[in-house]
Design a protein around this motif. Structure first.
Motif, PDB file in Angstrom:
ATOM      1  N   HIS A   1       0.804  -1.231   0.000  1.00 57.65           N
ATOM      2  CA  HIS A   1       0.000   0.000   0.000  1.00 57.65           C
ATOM      3  C   HIS A   1       0.832   1.274   0.000  1.00 57.65           C
ATOM      4  CE1 HIS A   1      -3.462   2.653   1.448  1.00 57.65           C
ATOM      5  NE2 HIS A   1      -3.951   2.012   0.402  1.00 57.65           N
ATOM      6  N   LEU A   2       2.131   1.176  -0.304  1.00 55.47           N
ATOM      7  CA  LEU A   2       2.891   2.402  -0.533  1.00 55.47           C
ATOM      8  C   LEU A   2       2.461   3.042  -1.851  1.00 55.47           C
ATOM      9  CD1 LEU A   2       6.466   1.404   0.681  1.00 55.47           C
ATOM     10  CD2 LEU A   2       4.788   2.846   1.841  1.00 55.47           C
ATOM     11  N   GLU A   3       1.931   2.220  -2.750  1.00 55.01           N
ATOM     12  CA  GLU A   3       1.249   2.704  -3.946  1.00 55.01           C
ATOM     13  C   GLU A   3      -0.098   1.995  -4.016  1.00 55.01           C
ATOM     14  OE1 GLU A   3       2.274   5.092  -5.773  1.00 55.01           O
ATOM     15  OE2 GLU A   3       4.473   5.125  -5.584  1.00 55.01           O
ATOM     16  N   THR A   4      -1.116   2.691  -4.506  1.00 52.01           N
ATOM     17  CA  THR A   4      -2.411   2.053  -4.735  1.00 52.01           C
ATOM     18  C   THR A   4      -2.480   1.575  -6.182  1.00 52.01           C
ATOM     19  OG1 THR A   4      -3.394   4.194  -5.265  1.00 52.01           O
ATOM     20  CG2 THR A   4      -3.599   3.416  -2.982  1.00 52.01           C
ATOM     21  N   ILE A   5      -3.187   0.477  -6.394  1.00 50.02           N
ATOM     22  CA  ILE A   5      -3.307  -0.047  -7.750  1.00 50.02           C
ATOM     23  C   ILE A   5      -4.554   0.546  -8.417  1.00 50.02           C
ATOM     24  CG2 ILE A   5      -2.116  -2.152  -7.072  1.00 50.02           C
ATOM     25  CD1 ILE A   5      -4.786  -3.626  -7.234  1.00 50.02           C
ATOM     26  N   ASP A   6      -4.574   0.535  -9.740  1.00 54.72           N
ATOM     27  CA  ASP A   6      -5.729   1.025 -10.494  1.00 54.72           C
ATOM     28  C   ASP A   6      -6.750  -0.081 -10.724  1.00 54.72           C
ATOM     29  OD1 ASP A   6      -4.629   3.613 -10.724  1.00 54.72           O
ATOM     30  OD2 ASP A   6      -3.414   2.972 -12.423  1.00 54.72           O
ATOM     31  N   SER A   7      -6.262  -1.302 -10.888  1.00 54.48           N
ATOM     32  CA  SER A   7      -7.169  -2.442 -11.018  1.00 54.48           C
ATOM     33  C   SER A   7      -6.381  -3.715 -10.744  1.00 54.48           C
ATOM     34  CB  SER A   7      -7.824  -2.494 -12.404  1.00 54.48           C
ATOM     35  OG  SER A   7      -6.855  -2.734 -13.403  1.00 54.48           O
ATOM     36  N   GLY A   8      -7.132  -4.798 -10.534  1.00 55.78           N
ATOM     37  CA  GLY A   8      -6.509  -6.068 -10.190  1.00 55.78           C
ATOM     38  C   GLY A   8      -6.850  -6.469  -8.773  1.00 55.78           C
ATOM     39  N   GLN A   9      -6.065  -7.366  -8.229  1.00 56.11           N
ATOM     40  CA  GLN A   9      -6.316  -7.871  -6.886  1.00 56.11           C
ATOM     41  C   GLN A   9      -4.994  -8.163  -6.192  1.00 56.11           C
ATOM     42  OE1 GLN A   9      -9.427 -10.953  -6.277  1.00 56.11           O
ATOM     43  NE2 GLN A   9      -7.828 -12.169  -5.279  1.00 56.11           N
ATOM     44  N   VAL A  10      -4.920  -7.807  -4.917  1.00 57.42           N
ATOM     45  CA  VAL A  10      -3.767  -8.130  -4.080  1.00 57.42           C
ATOM     46  C   VAL A  10      -4.286  -8.741  -2.788  1.00 57.42           C
ATOM     47  CG1 VAL A  10      -1.788  -7.263  -2.777  1.00 57.42           C
ATOM     48  CG2 VAL A  10      -2.326  -6.282  -5.030  1.00 57.42           C
ATOM     49  N   ALA A  11      -3.813  -9.935  -2.471  1.00 57.63           N
ATOM     50  CA  ALA A  11      -4.153 -10.576  -1.199  1.00 57.63           C
ATOM     51  C   ALA A  11      -2.869 -10.939  -0.470  1.00 57.63           C
ATOM     52  CB  ALA A  11      -5.003 -11.828  -1.433  1.00 57.63           C
ATOM     53  N   ILE A  12      -2.877 -10.694   0.840  1.00 51.42           N
ATOM     54  CA  ILE A  12      -1.753 -11.025   1.708  1.00 51.42           C
ATOM     55  C   ILE A  12      -2.216 -12.076   2.706  1.00 51.42           C
ATOM     56  CG2 ILE A  12      -0.049 -10.146   3.341  1.00 51.42           C
ATOM     57  CD1 ILE A  12       0.262  -8.993   0.516  1.00 51.42           C
ATOM     58  N   GLU A  13      -1.634 -13.253   2.643  1.00 45.77           N
ATOM     59  CA  GLU A  13      -2.023 -14.379   3.501  1.00 45.77           C
ATOM     60  C   GLU A  13      -3.534 -14.624   3.438  1.00 45.77           C
ATOM     61  OE1 GLU A  13       0.016 -15.117   7.275  1.00 45.77           O
ATOM     62  OE2 GLU A  13       1.084 -13.236   6.948  1.00 45.77           O
ATOM     63  N   GLY A  14      -4.078 -14.537   2.238  1.00 48.17           N
ATOM     64  CA  GLY A  14      -5.488 -14.842   2.049  1.00 48.17           C
ATOM     65  C   GLY A  14      -6.441 -13.701   2.337  1.00 48.17           C
ATOM     66  N   GLU A  15      -5.923 -12.560   2.765  1.00 45.01           N
ATOM     67  CA  GLU A  15      -6.775 -11.408   3.063  1.00 45.01           C
ATOM     68  C   GLU A  15      -6.651 -10.365   1.957  1.00 45.01           C
ATOM     69  OE1 GLU A  15      -7.558 -10.534   7.424  1.00 45.01           O
ATOM     70  OE2 GLU A  15      -5.389 -10.822   7.386  1.00 45.01           O
ATOM     71  N   LEU A  16      -7.782  -9.891   1.466  1.00 46.76           N
ATOM     72  CA  LEU A  16      -7.787  -8.949   0.362  1.00 46.76           C
ATOM     73  C   LEU A  16      -7.311  -7.566   0.815  1.00 46.76           C
ATOM     74  CD1 LEU A  16     -11.026  -9.718  -1.682  1.00 46.76           C
ATOM     75  CD2 LEU A  16      -8.651  -9.961  -2.424  1.00 46.76           C
ATOM     76  N   LEU A  17      -6.227  -7.121   0.206  1.00 44.03           N
ATOM     77  CA  LEU A  17      -5.773  -5.746   0.404  1.00 44.03           C
ATOM     78  C   LEU A  17      -6.410  -4.833  -0.638  1.00 44.03           C
ATOM     79  CD1 LEU A  17      -3.875  -3.637   1.713  1.00 44.03           C
ATOM     80  CD2 LEU A  17      -2.110  -4.368   0.093  1.00 44.03           C
ATOM     81  N   ALA A  18      -6.565  -5.335  -1.841  1.00 41.37           N
ATOM     82  CA  ALA A  18      -7.185  -4.568  -2.916  1.00 41.37           C
ATOM     83  C   ALA A  18      -7.919  -5.519  -3.836  1.00 41.37           C
ATOM     84  CB  ALA A  18      -6.131  -3.788  -3.700  1.00 41.37           C
TER      85      ALA A  18
END
Length: 259
Positions: A58-75
């Motif tokens: 989260h030092l940068e936000t994404i415009d689209s897509g998906q990011v999960a950390i250890e199964g938890e959705l960040l974006a």
């Protein structure tokens, strides 16, 4: 709640896109990192490697897509194509699973080495001072800098500063370590001491994603090598396979230039 089963990826990025103005820096990057895995990201300057790493915490936000950390959705991206993040407190909690080491150390110059290490655990995690000091001293011993605890950063070499930065990130007890070209600002003779510390972390099965130009480290320590160019992840292969045959002409040309 997080899914803690071992088969859940520690990092799962899917079709991540990011632009700065008209410059599309990430063009649909997907990468999964397993628990205990070390993945090296390599590629030419300007290929989006550091931006991708910064999107994972989260030092940068994404415009689209998906990011999960250890199964938890960040974006995540909804059906209308809008990228969504959780509430700020939830973002901070998820991002606390990752520690990051930067190219230029980012130590507080007005604090001693020990004070640099204990500040975040005390302020962010509410760790008692004595416990924070004990944690910090153990980590300074781990990176071979116990005798530097009362020094200010200006009295340290570049390699020592970077090892302090690694210890500071570990002080927050993350599950994942992200390294953004941790040796690129160092003189060649100081690079080895930082890489030794990173090798030790890898041997302890710390999950690591490392943006690096050190081909020896990528070959010897990483389980997989991911090659990026022009905002795309071109190929990701087991390290031995990648260095034997990258499997893509752009990666092959890059390796010939680097080796």
């Amino acid at each position: 709640m997080p899914n803690t089963t071992s088969d859940v990826p520690m990092i799962e990025a899917r079709d991540v896109k990011k632009r700065f103005g008209h410059n599309e820096v990430l063009r649909g990057v997907s990468l999964s990192v397993a628990r205990g895995e070390v993945v090296a990201i390599i590629g030419p300057s300007g290929s989006g490697k550091s931006t991708f790493l910064r999107c994972l915490n989260h030092l940068e936000t994404i415009d689209s897509g998906q990011v999960a950390i250890e199964g938890e959705l960040l974006a995540s991206t909804d059906a209308a194509g809008h990228c969504r993040y959780p509430q700020d407190a939830e973002v901070r909690r998820i991002c606390a699973k990752t520690g990051m080491v930067f190219q230029h150390f980012n130590l507080f110059p007005h604090l001693t080495v020990l004070q640099n290490l204990i500040a975040a655990p005390m302020v962010v995690q509410g760790v008692a001072r004595d416990a924070a000091i004990a944690r910090a001293e153990a980590l300074l011993a781990k990176v071979g800098l116990a005798q530097k605890r009362d020094n200010y950063p200006a009295r340290l070499s570049g390699g020592q500063k970077q090892r302090v930065a690694i210890a500071r990130a570990l002080c927050m007890q993350p599950d994942i370590m992200l390294f953004d070209e941790p040796t690129s600002a160092l003189d060649p003779e100081l690079t080895g001491e930082v890489l030794r510390t990173m090798r030790e972390l890898a041997e302890e099965r710390m999950t690591m994603l490392v943006v690096t130009h050190e081909m020896g480290f990528a070959r010897e320590v990483a389980q997989r090598v991911a090659f990026m160019d022009q905002g795309e992840l071109i190929t990701a292969r087991p390290a031995a396979e990648f260095f034997a045959d990258p499997g893509h002409e752009r990666a092959r040309a890059f390796l010939q230039h680097m080796l």
